[in-house]
Design an enzyme around this catalytic site. Structure first.
Site, PDB file in Angstrom:
ATOM      1  N   SER A  44       0.843  -1.198   0.000  1.00 28.15           N
ATOM      2  CA  SER A  44       0.000   0.000   0.000  1.00 28.15           C
ATOM      3  C   SER A  44       0.879   1.249   0.000  1.00 28.15           C
ATOM      4  CB  SER A  44      -0.880  -0.012   1.263  1.00 28.15           C
ATOM      5  OG  SER A  44      -1.598   1.200   1.409  1.00 28.15           O
ATOM      6  N   TYR A  90       4.651   7.193  18.444  1.00 26.16           N
ATOM      7  CA  TYR A  90       5.062   7.250  17.033  1.00 26.16           C
ATOM      8  C   TYR A  90       6.252   8.185  16.865  1.00 26.16           C
ATOM      9  CZ  TYR A  90       4.283   7.767  11.915  1.00 26.16           C
ATOM     10  OH  TYR A  90       4.403   7.788  10.537  1.00 26.16           O
ATOM     11  N   LYS A 103       9.929   7.119  15.528  1.00 27.81           N
ATOM     12  CA  LYS A 103      10.436   7.698  14.271  1.00 27.81           C
ATOM     13  C   LYS A 103      11.725   8.495  14.508  1.00 27.81           C
ATOM     14  CE  LYS A 103       7.354   6.334  11.164  1.00 27.81           C
ATOM     15  NZ  LYS A 103       7.726   5.385  10.107  1.00 27.81           N
ATOM     16  N   ASP A 106       4.720  -7.555   2.741  1.00 27.29           N
ATOM     17  CA  ASP A 106       3.719  -6.857   3.553  1.00 27.29           C
ATOM     18  C   ASP A 106       3.047  -7.893   4.454  1.00 27.29           C
ATOM     19  OD1 ASP A 106       2.113  -3.907   3.022  1.00 27.29           O
ATOM     20  OD2 ASP A 106       1.133  -5.378   4.328  1.00 27.29           O
ATOM     21  N   ASP A 163       5.405 -10.048   8.390  1.00 25.26           N
ATOM     22  CA  ASP A 163       5.154  -9.104   9.487  1.00 25.26           C
ATOM     23  C   ASP A 163       6.516  -8.711  10.062  1.00 25.26           C
ATOM     24  OD1 ASP A 163       4.674  -7.852  11.923  1.00 25.26           O
ATOM     25  OD2 ASP A 163       2.971  -9.135  12.421  1.00 25.26           O
TER      26      ASP A 163
HETATM   27  P1  NAD Z   1      -0.016   2.626   4.277  1.00 26.00           P
HETATM   28  O1  NAD Z   1      -0.920   2.235   5.391  1.00 26.00           O
HETATM   29  O2  NAD Z   1      -0.619   2.957   2.959  1.00 26.00           O
HETATM   30  O3  NAD Z   1       1.077   1.489   4.051  1.00 26.00           O
HETATM   31  C1  NAD Z   1       1.719   0.878   5.119  1.00 26.00           C
HETATM   32  C2  NAD Z   1       1.872  -0.599   4.785  1.00 26.00           C
HETATM   33  O4  NAD Z   1       2.607  -1.217   5.853  1.00 26.00           O
HETATM   34  C3  NAD Z   1       0.535  -1.334   4.669  1.00 26.00           C
HETATM   35  O5  NAD Z   1       0.492  -2.080   3.459  1.00 26.00           O
HETATM   36  C4  NAD Z   1       0.524  -2.263   5.889  1.00 26.00           C
HETATM   37  O6  NAD Z   1      -0.154  -3.507   5.647  1.00 26.00           O
HETATM   38  C5  NAD Z   1       2.005  -2.464   6.122  1.00 26.00           C
HETATM   39  N1  NAD Z   1       2.312  -2.863   7.496  1.00 26.00           N
HETATM   40  C6  NAD Z   1       1.851  -2.313   8.654  1.00 26.00           C
HETATM   41  N2  NAD Z   1       2.352  -2.970   9.699  1.00 26.00           N
HETATM   42  C7  NAD Z   1       3.155  -3.944   9.197  1.00 26.00           C
HETATM   43  C8  NAD Z   1       3.942  -4.955   9.780  1.00 26.00           C
HETATM   44  N3  NAD Z   1       4.000  -5.130  11.112  1.00 26.00           N
HETATM   45  N4  NAD Z   1       4.661  -5.768   8.974  1.00 26.00           N
HETATM   46  C9  NAD Z   1       4.603  -5.622   7.635  1.00 26.00           C
HETATM   47  N5  NAD Z   1       3.848  -4.706   7.012  1.00 26.00           N
HETATM   48  C10 NAD Z   1       3.131  -3.881   7.803  1.00 26.00           C
HETATM   49  O7  NAD Z   1       0.829   3.846   4.857  1.00 26.00           O
HETATM   50  P2  NAD Z   1       2.021   4.727   4.273  1.00 26.00           P
HETATM   51  O8  NAD Z   1       1.667   6.116   4.607  1.00 26.00           O
HETATM   52  O9  NAD Z   1       2.367   4.369   2.884  1.00 26.00           O
HETATM   53  O10 NAD Z   1       3.200   4.278   5.259  1.00 26.00           O
HETATM   54  C11 NAD Z   1       4.527   4.026   4.831  1.00 26.00           C
HETATM   55  C12 NAD Z   1       5.501   4.596   5.839  1.00 26.00           C
HETATM   56  O11 NAD Z   1       5.448   6.031   5.783  1.00 26.00           O
HETATM   57  C13 NAD Z   1       5.231   4.230   7.291  1.00 26.00           C
HETATM   58  O12 NAD Z   1       6.439   3.925   7.948  1.00 26.00           O
HETATM   59  C14 NAD Z   1       4.615   5.490   7.872  1.00 26.00           C
HETATM   60  O13 NAD Z   1       4.821   5.565   9.266  1.00 26.00           O
HETATM   61  C15 NAD Z   1       5.351   6.546   7.096  1.00 26.00           C
HETATM   62  N6  NAD Z   1       4.742   7.881   7.033  1.00 26.00           N
HETATM   63  C16 NAD Z   1       3.519   8.083   6.485  1.00 26.00           C
HETATM   64  C17 NAD Z   1       3.008   9.380   6.373  1.00 26.00           C
HETATM   65  C18 NAD Z   1       1.688   9.688   5.705  1.00 26.00           C
HETATM   66  O14 NAD Z   1       1.235  10.834   5.755  1.00 26.00           O
HETATM   67  N7  NAD Z   1       1.037   8.755   5.042  1.00 26.00           N
HETATM   68  C19 NAD Z   1       3.761  10.447   6.863  1.00 26.00           C
HETATM   69  C20 NAD Z   1       4.993  10.197   7.445  1.00 26.00           C
HETATM   70  C21 NAD Z   1       5.480   8.921   7.505  1.00 26.00           C
END
Ligand code: NAD
Length: 256
Positions: A19, A160, A164, A40, A66
């Protein structure tokens, strides 16, 4: 000195690639010619992303993985290296939200432990498992995905934000430790991005926040982060290490 901008034949492992930014990163890596392990904990979404890459002519295999499962980390890294014949690139991207007020006695420890485990501990474990393979690579690259929450903080987001911020420290420390071996370790801090993680925020709230807080006045697209991630993976990115790069539409730059 001639440096290559080609990822053709490179082997990459991306966590949380089912995702959002992980998916976009896997797709761009594959479009650039890399073999991609699409991992994932949601097996179906990993498979769908790998199928999409393959249908588009790229090379990808899905793994249900995971990142908080200590034993599975070693197994998956070994399987990926075996399947593709090595490992050059690790993208630690999987993530979850972890909001909790500091005085929530019923939930704080649980959320803290989960946040640290998924968002931080997994990074060092995956890197440690990957290291023997990265040491054999001609252009070993590690990119850890943190967040602007590592640089500032949102109310009630301490588990969080702490995890981070830990990712930025881990990045610097490992860049120093592994630099002599030519292995680069960098970190990206995404700002507000349209992904699964932010899908429950109503559009109007997203717009209000982005207009008030970012320079660009909008949320970012996953691809706008993924292109930066992939740039750090190029063989030519050989003298960039230990840096933390916000990809945030100017959120951290803006005071008013
Ligand atoms: P998202 O929810 O679209 O994707 C995250 C993916 O990680 C999902 O497919 C989920 O199934 C997978 N996941 C969650 N826990 C897991 C685990 N224990 N093992 C394996 N897979 C796991 O979210 P995203 O925004 O694309 O997140 C990607 C990264 O970016 C994350 O580290 C998030 O903290 C970071 N982030 C996101 C944002 C934002 O605004 N979306 C901002 C800053 C940082």
């Amino acid at each position: 000195m001639t440096l290559s901008r080609s990822l053709k034949g490179s082997i990459a492992l991306v966590t949380g690639a089912g995702s959002g930014m992980g998916k976009a990163t896997a797709e761009i890596l594959a479009a650039e010619g890399a073999h991609v392990a699409v991992t994932d904990y949601d097996a179906a979404s990993a498979q769908a992303v790998a199928d999409g890459i393959t249908a588009a002519g790229g090379s990808a295999v899905a793994w249900a993985f995971d990142v908080s499962d200590k034993d599975r980390i070693k197994a998956v890294v070994a399987e990926v290296a075996e399947r593709f014949g090595g490992l050059d690139i690790v993208i630690n991207n999987a993530g979850i939200s972890a909001f909790c007020p500091i005085d929530d006695e019923d939930h704080y420890d649980l959320i803290w432990d989960r946040a640290v485990n998924v968002l931080l501990t997994s990074h060092q474990r995956i890197i440690r498992a990957a290291l023997p393979h990265l040491r054999r690579s001609k252009a070993a690259r590690i990119v850890n995905i943190a967040s602007t929450e590592a640089l500032g903080a949102t109310n009630r987001d301490s588990p969080y934000a702490a995890a981070k911020a830990g990712v930025t420290g881990l990045t610097r420390a490992l860049a120093v430790e592994l630099g002599r071996e030519g292995i680069t370790v960098n970190c990206i801090c995404p700002g507000p991005i349209h992904t699964g993680m932010t899908s429950n925020v109503p559009d109007a709230d997203k717009q209000t926040f982005a207009k008030r807080r970012t320079a660009m006045g909008r949320y970012g697209a996953p691809e706008e982060v993924a292109h930066m991630t992939v740039s750090l993976c190029l063989p030519a990115a050989s003298y960039i290490t230990g840096v933390t790069i916000p990809v945030d539409g100017g959120l951290m730059a803006r005071n008013a």
